[in-house]
Motif scaffolding. Structure first.
Motif, short mmCIF file in Angstrom:
data_model
loop_
_atom_site.label_atom_id
_atom_site.label_comp_id
_atom_site.label_asym_id
_atom_site.label_seq_id
_atom_site.Cartn_x
_atom_site.Cartn_y
_atom_site.Cartn_z
N LEU A 97 -0.75 -70.95 -21.92
CA LEU A 97 0.04 -70.88 -23.15
C LEU A 97 0.77 -72.19 -23.42
O LEU A 97 0.86 -72.64 -24.58
CB LEU A 97 1.03 -69.72 -23.07
CG LEU A 97 0.41 -68.31 -23.11
CD1 LEU A 97 1.43 -67.27 -22.69
CD2 LEU A 97 -0.14 -68.00 -24.50
N TRP A 107 -1.21 -67.63 -16.99
CA TRP A 107 -0.88 -67.51 -18.41
C TRP A 107 0.17 -68.51 -18.85
O TRP A 107 0.09 -69.06 -19.96
CB TRP A 107 -0.44 -66.07 -18.71
CG TRP A 107 -1.56 -65.10 -18.59
CD1 TRP A 107 -1.79 -64.20 -17.59
CD2 TRP A 107 -2.66 -64.96 -19.50
NE1 TRP A 107 -2.96 -63.50 -17.82
CE2 TRP A 107 -3.51 -63.95 -18.99
CE3 TRP A 107 -3.01 -65.58 -20.69
CZ2 TRP A 107 -4.67 -63.55 -19.64
CZ3 TRP A 107 -4.18 -65.18 -21.35
CH2 TRP A 107 -4.99 -64.17 -20.83
N ALA A 160 -7.69 -73.81 -22.38
CA ALA A 160 -6.67 -73.75 -23.44
C ALA A 160 -6.64 -75.00 -24.31
O ALA A 160 -5.74 -75.14 -25.15
CB ALA A 160 -5.30 -73.52 -22.82
N LEU A 198 -7.15 -68.20 -27.15
CA LEU A 198 -5.72 -68.20 -27.46
C LEU A 198 -5.54 -68.65 -28.90
O LEU A 198 -6.29 -69.49 -29.40
CB LEU A 198 -4.95 -69.14 -26.53
CG LEU A 198 -4.93 -68.79 -25.04
CD1 LEU A 198 -4.33 -69.94 -24.25
CD2 LEU A 198 -4.14 -67.51 -24.80
N THR A 223 -4.30 -63.35 -27.56
CA THR A 223 -5.42 -63.70 -26.70
C THR A 223 -6.47 -62.61 -26.84
O THR A 223 -6.17 -61.48 -27.23
CB THR A 223 -5.00 -63.84 -25.23
OG1 THR A 223 -6.11 -64.30 -24.46
CG2 THR A 223 -4.49 -62.53 -24.65
#
Length: 667
Positions: free
Chosen positions: A259, A255, A139, A149, A165
């Protein structure tokens, strides 16, 4: 009646300046008169040029698009050279641009630093101890990931942003891992050698064994990923989920952690594009040894940033991606690549100067008039459609009226003042540029969508339609001959830039764009009957394109190219209708050079797609590019346009002839 400004298109012969090409805007020497228009219209218009032109050794193609790009590069180079020499003259952004460009051009300094710039990034990968650490890197800007993402306007409410995503990128186009045959076996063998060589250059031990594992991992990912054609389907891509929903569909990923790392943890929903591929990636995540993932990240980091490293890295990447996959024989001059780099990282700072130097305000006014003429032509065609019911016509006209055109340049430019650029730190500059762009996105994320933003710089030779804002955008650099020439015959401007304008408008009504309403909301404005009639017509066009075979054994993918083909067809028919309206106002076009106005219109359209492509580049495009090859953007379109048959007396027995009932008419 449609009108065009007299100064732009109705000048007297004595007052009018000469057009850039030929006596009226079309280069007749490009033709191949021995070919019948009805057998191969592209070659009739461009065959002489194709016979004599040679693709430059540093290019994958030749043609008008390439020529205009080269011209734009030269203009930008003059700006960058001056910025590098006199950065203070241009203020803060000028210094940033000049320092970035100077860092790129400092080949001796890059060689002297060797692999040292890689160490902090490879060290971070080496420090990964578990799956949580790994997903933090997934990420993080600059590192590869099996899932991507990002943010985009919410399809349900395009006034606000949401998170998304989807499947991650691979080292080769997806189909190169999967297709059978000696040609693709050779590509895979070359790629495996490339993966090993990149690691060896970076001093990574056991490069051969690691290359085997990395290629195996990517192949496994490729098998579950969506094809380019499948990835066009907006309805299937639109799978909004909560974090709990993501955890249910792909529980192997953390997740919440990813995120948060990406800075988008506050999104109430996350659009799960290519959902089955993301689900499969989760299973692959836990089935693959952590060491293999680390090796994969290290390889991808070096490969993805090879151009910022010493010459051996840059050459190795060129040899595989440009020479082996693209057929390009010679690396482009460094200054040209530097222009491309700066355009990508600080493009609007350069664009502001480019517009001031090279984009006359009169062009913006003339384009505005052309756009409104095309809008009126589309309105007439929609109103006269035989297959749409009144309710769908009303909705289509509302969307057409809401189209927002943007011409030449954005109303305001990006402020790059917070981006740190350091002379002598090329890789660091590239990473900071990516991080700057990411932070810019995060600053916008909680705010309403800014409709004034552009997805292309003014110096880009291209145009686009954005369905989420219902905007059509024409950068300054494309508003030049042969696409747009204020001194050309009106038929030429209608056939060239008119068809481009119509094409971009047509994207609002193609198989995907037609699923968005006037405000850009993903919504259905069709009746069932109209949708069925539309699907029948688009399926017929797709079938036509499935039959074209530019390379023996590799055909055009009618599903992948459908949106662009609809745009081309609607664009030409609307542009032709607008041109007839022009003649109704100003009088029937005279014969010029032995050609009627209608003949000049279609020749201008064909010559706008004057392109010659290397086989390797063409093969890659056929598998990945939603645009059809240039020849079929001409031949595949005109054979469906009734007026073309009349203009060139095309008859049954001609190779391109289609019986009237077989011709596809959509918009």
């Amino acid at each position: 009646m449609l009108t065009l400004s007299a100064p732009a298109f109705a000048q007297t012969a004595s007052a009018q300046k000469a057009p850039r090409y030929g006596s009226f805007g079309v280069d007749l020497s490009a033709q191949k008169a021995s070919v019948k228009p009805g057998d191969d219209f592209w070659t009739f218009a461009n065959g002489g040029w194709a016979d004599r032109v040679q693709i430059a050794p540093d290019r994958g193609s030749a043609g008008f698009g390439t020529e205009l790009s080269i011209e734009a590069e030269a203009n930008v180079r003059a700006i960058l050279d001056d910025m590098a020499k006199n950065p203070a003259t241009y203020g803060a952004s000028g210094r940033q641009v000049g320092d970035y460009y100077a860092s790129w051009m400092d080949e001796a300094g890059i060689e002297a630093r060797g692999t040292a710039p890689l160490k902090p990034y490879l060290g971070r990968i080496a420090g990964v101890k578990n799956l949580q650490d790994l997903q933090v890197l997934f990420a993080t800007v600059g590192y590869a990931s099996p899932v991507e993402l990002g943010i985009l306007p919410d399809l349900a409410d395009p006034t606000r942003y949401t998170a998304m995503t989807g499947q991650g990128s691979l080292g080769m186009p997806r189909d190169y891992y999967l297709l059978e045959g000696a040609k693709y076996d050779a590509f895979r063998t070359a790629y495996r050698a490339y993966v090993q060589r990149v690691q060896e250059l970076a001093g990574i031990p056991n490069a051969s064994a690691k290359a085997d594992a990395i290629v195996a991992l990517e192949t496994t990912l490729a098998k579950s990923q969506w094809s380019p054609a499948e990835s066009r389907d907006i309805a299937k891509l639109n799978d909004p989920q909560s974090i709990a929903g993501l955890e249910k569909k792909a529980p192997e990923f953390d997740w919440a952690l990813m995120l948060k790392t990406a800075g988008i943890e506050t999104a109430p929903t996350i659009i799960m594009g290519q959902n089955t591929a993301v689900t499969a990636a989760g299973k692959i995540l836990v089935a693959t040894p952590l060491a293999t993932w680390k090796d994969y990240l290290a390889y991808r980091f070096v490969s993805d940033h090879a151009q910022f490293l010493p010459k051996a890295f840059d050459d190795t990447r060129f040899d595989f991606y440009s020479k082996t996959l693209g057929g390009v024989q010679v690396k482009r001059d460094r200054w040209k690549r530097g222009v491309q780099l700066v355009n990508g990282s600080l493009g609007e700072a350069v664009g502001a100067i480019y517009v001031a130097k090279y984009f006359p305000p009169a062009s913006e006014k003339q384009m505005g008039e052309l756009i409104e003429n095309l809008r009126a032509a589309y309105q007439e065609r929609i109103q006269g459609s035989s297959w749409m019911d009144p309710a769908t016509k009303t909705a289509a006209l509302a969307k057409l009226a809401a189209f927002e055109p943007r011409i030449g340049h954005p109303a305001s430019y990006i402020d790059y003042s917070s981006m740190q650029v350091v002379r002598g730190d090329l890789l660091g500059n590239a990473m900071r540029a990516s991080e700057f762009e990411h932070q810019l996105q995060l600053q916008r994320f909680p705010k309403p969508v800014d409709r004034s933003l552009w997805d292309m710089t003014p110096q880009t030779v291209n145009a686009y339609y954005n369905p989420l804002s219902n905007q059509i955008t024409f950068p300054a650099a494309i508003l030049q001959a042969p696409f747009f020439d204020p001194n050309a015959d009106p038929a030429v401007n209608y056939g060239a830039i008119g068809a481009v304008i119509g094409h971009e408008m047509g994207h609002g009504f193609d198989d995907q764009g037609s699923q968005f309403g006037p405000t850009g909301k993903f919504e259905n404005w069709w009746t069932d009957a109209a949708k069925k009639a539309f699907a029948e017509r688009t399926a017929a066009l797709s079938t036509q394109y499935n039959g074209y075979e530019p390379i023996p054994g590799t055909k055009v993918n009618g599903a992948l190219t459908l949106g662009e083909n609809i745009g081309d067809l609607g664009g030409v028919e609307a542009a032709y209708g607008a041109y007839q309206k022009y003649q109704a106002k100003h009088g029937k076009a005279p014969v010029i050079g032995g050609l009627t106005g209608d003949q000049r219109f279609f020749l201008a359209y064909a010559q706008a797609w004057q392109t010659k492509v290397r086989e390797e580049s063409q093969r890659q495009a056929l598998l990945t590019d939603p645009h059809s090859p240039a020849m079929f953007r001409v031949n595949g379109i005109v054979r469906n346009v009734d007026a073309w048959y009349t203009a060139f007396n095309v008859k049954p027995g001609d190779a391109l002839y289609l019986a009237p009932e077989k011709r596809v008419h959509i918009w």
